[in-house]
Structure formats: C-alpha cells, structure tokens
Scaffold this motif. Structure first.
Motif, mmCIF file in Angstrom:
data_model
loop_
_atom_site.group_PDB
_atom_site.id
_atom_site.type_symbol
_atom_site.label_atom_id
_atom_site.label_comp_id
_atom_site.label_asym_id
_atom_site.label_seq_id
_atom_site.Cartn_x
_atom_site.Cartn_y
_atom_site.Cartn_z
ATOM 1 N N GLY A 247 1.662 1.020 8.038
ATOM 2 C CA GLY A 247 1.796 2.466 7.910
ATOM 3 C C GLY A 247 0.502 3.116 7.455
ATOM 4 N N GLU A 248 -0.147 2.508 6.453
ATOM 5 C CA GLU A 248 -1.423 3.027 5.967
ATOM 6 C C GLU A 248 -2.513 2.895 7.029
ATOM 7 O OE1 GLU A 248 0.562 1.062 4.325
ATOM 8 O OE2 GLU A 248 0.864 1.780 2.269
ATOM 9 N N ILE A 249 -2.458 1.811 7.819
ATOM 10 C CA ILE A 249 -3.438 1.625 8.884
ATOM 11 C C ILE A 249 -3.334 2.753 9.906
ATOM 12 C CG2 ILE A 249 -4.083 0.146 10.836
ATOM 13 C CD1 ILE A 249 -3.296 -2.255 9.101
ATOM 14 N N ALA A 250 -2.106 3.080 10.301
ATOM 15 C CA ALA A 250 -1.911 4.157 11.282
ATOM 16 C C ALA A 250 -2.420 5.486 10.732
ATOM 17 C CB ALA A 250 -0.431 4.263 11.641
ATOM 18 N N LEU A 251 -2.182 5.727 9.450
ATOM 19 C CA LEU A 251 -2.617 6.993 8.848
ATOM 20 C C LEU A 251 -4.140 7.070 8.774
ATOM 21 C CD1 LEU A 251 -1.819 9.634 7.525
ATOM 22 C CD2 LEU A 251 -1.632 8.433 5.342
ATOM 23 N N ALA B 159 -11.911 0.316 -3.117
ATOM 24 C CA ALA B 159 -11.898 0.485 -4.568
ATOM 25 C C ALA B 159 -11.422 1.873 -4.968
ATOM 26 C CB ALA B 159 -13.293 0.225 -5.131
ATOM 27 N N LEU B 160 -11.756 2.889 -4.175
ATOM 28 C CA LEU B 160 -11.372 4.252 -4.524
ATOM 29 C C LEU B 160 -9.872 4.495 -4.363
ATOM 30 C CD1 LEU B 160 -14.336 6.271 -2.962
ATOM 31 C CD2 LEU B 160 -13.917 5.779 -5.374
ATOM 32 N N GLY B 161 -9.175 3.548 -3.775
ATOM 33 C CA GLY B 161 -7.734 3.702 -3.598
ATOM 34 C C GLY B 161 -6.981 3.829 -4.904
ATOM 35 N N LEU C 150 -15.292 -0.593 13.086
ATOM 36 C CA LEU C 150 -14.366 0.493 12.759
ATOM 37 C C LEU C 150 -13.002 -0.051 12.368
ATOM 38 C CD1 LEU C 150 -15.286 3.145 15.478
ATOM 39 C CD2 LEU C 150 -15.968 3.079 13.078
ATOM 40 N N SER C 151 -12.577 -1.139 13.011
ATOM 41 C CA SER C 151 -11.310 -1.765 12.616
ATOM 42 C C SER C 151 -11.379 -2.249 11.174
ATOM 43 C CB SER C 151 -10.989 -2.936 13.550
ATOM 44 O OG SER C 151 -10.780 -2.490 14.872
ATOM 45 N N ALA C 152 -12.526 -2.827 10.783
ATOM 46 C CA ALA C 152 -12.684 -3.303 9.407
ATOM 47 C C ALA C 152 -12.657 -2.142 8.421
ATOM 48 C CB ALA C 152 -13.997 -4.082 9.278
ATOM 49 N N ILE C 153 -13.338 -1.050 8.757
ATOM 50 C CA ILE C 153 -13.349 0.107 7.864
ATOM 51 C C ILE C 153 -11.950 0.714 7.746
ATOM 52 C CG2 ILE C 153 -14.240 2.454 7.604
ATOM 53 C CD1 ILE C 153 -16.875 1.462 8.793
ATOM 54 N N ILE C 154 -11.224 0.754 8.858
ATOM 55 C CA ILE C 154 -9.845 1.258 8.817
ATOM 56 C C ILE C 154 -8.976 0.373 7.929
ATOM 57 C CG2 ILE C 154 -7.750 1.542 10.204
ATOM 58 C CD1 ILE C 154 -9.591 2.533 12.473
ATOM 59 N N LEU C 155 -9.125 -0.938 8.066
ATOM 60 C CA LEU C 155 -8.341 -1.851 7.227
ATOM 61 C C LEU C 155 -8.694 -1.682 5.756
ATOM 62 C CD1 LEU C 155 -8.336 -5.193 9.267
ATOM 63 C CD2 LEU C 155 -6.511 -3.506 9.051
ATOM 64 N N ALA C 156 -9.980 -1.519 5.456
ATOM 65 C CA ALA C 156 -10.394 -1.340 4.065
ATOM 66 C C ALA C 156 -9.817 -0.046 3.503
ATOM 67 C CB ALA C 156 -11.920 -1.331 3.968
ATOM 68 N N GLY C 157 -9.907 1.033 4.273
ATOM 69 C CA GLY C 157 -9.334 2.294 3.818
ATOM 70 C C GLY C 157 -7.830 2.205 3.646
ATOM 71 N N ALA C 158 -7.160 1.506 4.573
ATOM 72 C CA ALA C 158 -5.706 1.348 4.474
ATOM 73 C C ALA C 158 -5.325 0.524 3.254
ATOM 74 C CB ALA C 158 -5.175 0.699 5.751
ATOM 75 N N LEU D 278 -5.672 2.804 0.327
ATOM 76 C CA LEU D 278 -4.570 3.762 0.330
ATOM 77 C C LEU D 278 -3.261 3.103 -0.078
ATOM 78 C CD1 LEU D 278 -3.595 6.625 0.960
ATOM 79 C CD2 LEU D 278 -3.300 5.926 3.345
ATOM 80 N N HIS D 279 -3.080 1.851 0.299
ATOM 81 C CA HIS D 279 -1.879 1.096 -0.068
ATOM 82 C C HIS D 279 -1.751 1.007 -1.590
ATOM 83 C CE1 HIS D 279 1.388 -1.732 0.433
ATOM 84 N NE2 HIS D 279 0.756 -2.630 -0.294
ATOM 85 N N ILE D 280 -2.866 0.770 -2.256
ATOM 86 C CA ILE D 280 -2.853 0.719 -3.714
ATOM 87 C C ILE D 280 -2.578 2.109 -4.289
ATOM 88 C CG2 ILE D 280 -4.244 0.250 -5.768
ATOM 89 C CD1 ILE D 280 -5.714 -1.865 -4.137
ATOM 90 N N GLY D 281 -3.258 3.121 -3.726
ATOM 91 C CA GLY D 281 -3.045 4.481 -4.206
ATOM 92 C C GLY D 281 -1.603 4.931 -4.066
ATOM 93 N N ARG D 282 -0.980 4.560 -2.950
ATOM 94 C CA ARG D 282 0.426 4.927 -2.739
ATOM 95 C C ARG D 282 1.325 4.230 -3.751
ATOM 96 N NH1 ARG D 282 4.772 3.035 0.285
ATOM 97 N NH2 ARG D 282 3.551 1.290 1.090
ATOM 98 N N ALA D 283 1.013 2.961 -4.065
ATOM 99 C CA ALA D 283 1.824 2.228 -5.041
ATOM 100 C C ALA D 283 1.683 2.841 -6.430
ATOM 101 C CB ALA D 283 1.406 0.760 -5.069
ATOM 102 N N VAL D 284 0.482 3.302 -6.767
ATOM 103 C CA VAL D 284 0.269 3.929 -8.072
ATOM 104 C C VAL D 284 0.990 5.273 -8.147
ATOM 105 C CG1 VAL D 284 -1.465 4.902 -9.625
ATOM 106 C CG2 VAL D 284 -1.925 2.742 -8.451
#
Length: 333
Positions: free
Chosen positions: A113-117, A194-196, A242-250, A253-259
């Motif tokens: 879900g985070e990857i798609a976003l 890390a910013l997540g 770009l796939s790697a950057i998307i995965l890193a951002g996702a 974001l996954h951590i940010g959503r959990a927090v």
C-alpha cells in the motif's frame, strides 16, 4: 509468626528446585562459552526437561509473589534457555540465502500500500515539475541547482543536450563515477527511510522533491525532440534506481503510518514492528542501489543505442516485478 511462614515457604520452594536451576545454568554456560558440541546425548535430552521445569517454577513464583530477585533470576535463566533451544541456529550463509529467497520479497509485499502511494507521489510530482517548467521556464533554476543540471538547462542547445545522452565518455574514471552515484543515491534512500519516523511527512517532501526535479529535466529535453532518448538514458538504470527509492520511501512511510496510527498496540510496539519490516526492505534497497550505480556508471555511459538501453531497462523492471511478486510464495498444487 506472620513473617516466618513465607520465609519457610520460600526456602522450601528453592530447596526442591534449585538443583535443576543450577544444572540448567551449567549446561547453558557450556553452550554459550564453549560449543553445543560439548553437550552429551544425556545433556541434550535433559536440557528441554530442565527448561520446562524452570518455566513451571517461574509461573509458581509469579503467582505466589515470591522473592523478586528469585523471579528475576528465573526469568533470565528461562530466556537464555529459550534462545538456546529455539533460537536461530542456521549458518550465516543459510540466513543470507533465506533472506534473498523469501524474506526480502515478503517484506516488500507487506508494504504494498505504501509502495503504491509513494509511486503515485513520485509520478505526480514529476508531472507537476514538467508542467511548471514547460509553462514558465524560469521555474527550472528554482527547482534544479546549477551543480545538478550541469549545463542541461533551458538555455542549452539541442546539440549539447544530445551530446550528454549519446557521447561516449573519455577513457577511465567510470569506476569513480559509479561509486559517487551509488553513494549519492544511497544517501537519498536512507534519508527517505529515516525520515519516516516523523509521521512520514518529511519522506513525502523528499520523494516529491526528487520527482519535481525529474519532471523539470524532461521539460528541458522534450521540446528539443529528445524525450525518447532521455527516457532510455534514464531508465537503463532508473528502473532499478527509482524502484529502490520508492521502496525506501515506502519503508519510511510504513513506519510513519505505524507511529501515527498504532491501532491496539502502543506506539513503541507498532514502530518496532514496522521498523523491523522496513529494515528488511532497506537491506535489499542498498543492493538495488549498488546494481543501479553500476548500470548508471558503466552501462549507461558505454551503451549509446536507444534500443539496447530500453531492452536492459525492460529486463531489469521485469526481473524486479517478478521477484517481488513471486519469491517466497508457497507453491500451489
């Protein structure tokens, strides 16, 4: 009389079981300080029995509120025994093999879900950057620094832009260039992850910033008839990078959503669980960025035919999609 009875019960409780605790501690010390191979067959049979007996004693001690120091000792002993009996005993190479065979892909599928976003955010911001610069070229200098553009700006001629896409580099220096690209892209990806922890908000800004800069470059090349060439030049490594950057951002974001939305768990527990999954993703992201750095530093500079660039890009994209979709899934039938 009121204090003697509990003391008597504690001494009796300890006297009945202390021999088993000491025996278990001896076996654990033997395994931890020397080697499991030092255990005899009788020791191997005895170890699970002693562990169960210690757990039983710990349960009784907790229910009857016995001495706190004894409870702490039994908890420590039980924890040590658990990791000896049930902890991972696989070799390092086996663990690495299992990670690439199933662990990495499963972690990626867990944040789809985070990857798609993040992918939508990157695409949308790239489109926004393109529209801004195409509408008003003055936006380019505001969005892209001169160091990053390297002369590929709105004032560049078509001949100069074409040369940046197709001219072969001078001999030597590619390995340094590849190392620089890997380091730069790794920093961006790790920062996005890390910013997540800050509820994912900085991750959104970082991904959007990179997307806008990408769109701004397209606004430079497309009016000169070089959009097709730019895509091949970018995608030979970009389908991996770009796939790697998307995965890193996702992952961030996954951590940010959990927090932000821990559900029934505490924020600390939710962040810990998301962080472990995100860490599994990020280990693989570093591998992807290493591959992207090699493609960008070598293949993109040495392969100048558009069809070859597009072929490599398509093959890499197909590989990542198939791997993340299928790796580690149970076989049917």
């Amino acid at each position: 009389m009121t204090t003697a009875q509990p003391n008597f019960g504690l001494r009796h409780f300890r006297a009945e079981r202390e021999a088993d605790w000491q025996r278990l501690e001896t076996l654990l010390d033997l395994v931890e300080k020397k080697s499991p191979k030092r255990l005899t067959n009788d020791d191997l049979i005895e170890l699970p029995r002693l562990y169960r007996a210690t757990l039983s004693a710990l349960s009784i001690a907790r229910e009857t509120s016995l001495d706190a120091s004894m409870i702490a000792y039994l908890e420590s002993l039980s924890t040590r025994a658990y990791f000896i009996l049930y902890g991972c005993r696989d070799s390092l190479w086996r663990q690495i093999g299992e990670y690439f065979a199933s662990g990495w892909a499963a972690a990626v599928r867990g944040i789809w879900g985070e990857i798609a976003l993040i992918a939508a955010l990157l695409s949308g911001s790239a489109l926004a950057g393109y529209v801004l610069v195409a509408t008003d070229p003055a936006w380019f200098s505001a969005l892209v620094s001169p160091e990053l553009s390297g002369g590929r700006d709105m004032q560049a001629t078509a001949e100069h832009l074409r040369s940046t896409l197709y001219d072969r580099p001078e001999k030597g220096g590619l390995e340094v260039f590849a190392t620089y690209l890997f380091t730069h892209n790794a920093q961006i990806s790790i920062l996005a992850f890390a910013l997540g922890f800050a509820f994912g908000i900085p991750t959104f800004f970082l991904i959007a910033q990179n997307g806008i800069m990408l769109g701004a470059f397209y606004a430079v090349f497309v009016p000169k008839g070089l959009g097709y060439g730019l895509t091949g030049w970018l995608m030979i490594h970009g389908t991996t990078e770009l796939s790697a950057i998307i995965l890193a951002g996702a992952a961030g974001l996954h951590i940010g959503r959990a927090v932000a939305f821990p559900g029934n768990r505490t924020r600390f527990a939710a962040a810990g669980e998301a962080g472990r999954r995100g860490a599994l993703v990020m280990i693989g992201v570093v591998i992807m960025l290493l591959i992207a750095g090699l493609l960008e530093g070598f293949a993109r500079q040495l392969i100048v035919a558009d069809i070859a660039r597009y072929t490599i890009a398509a093959m890499m994209l197909a590989f990542w999609v198939i791997y993340f979709m299928l790796a580690g899934r149970p076989q049917r039938g």
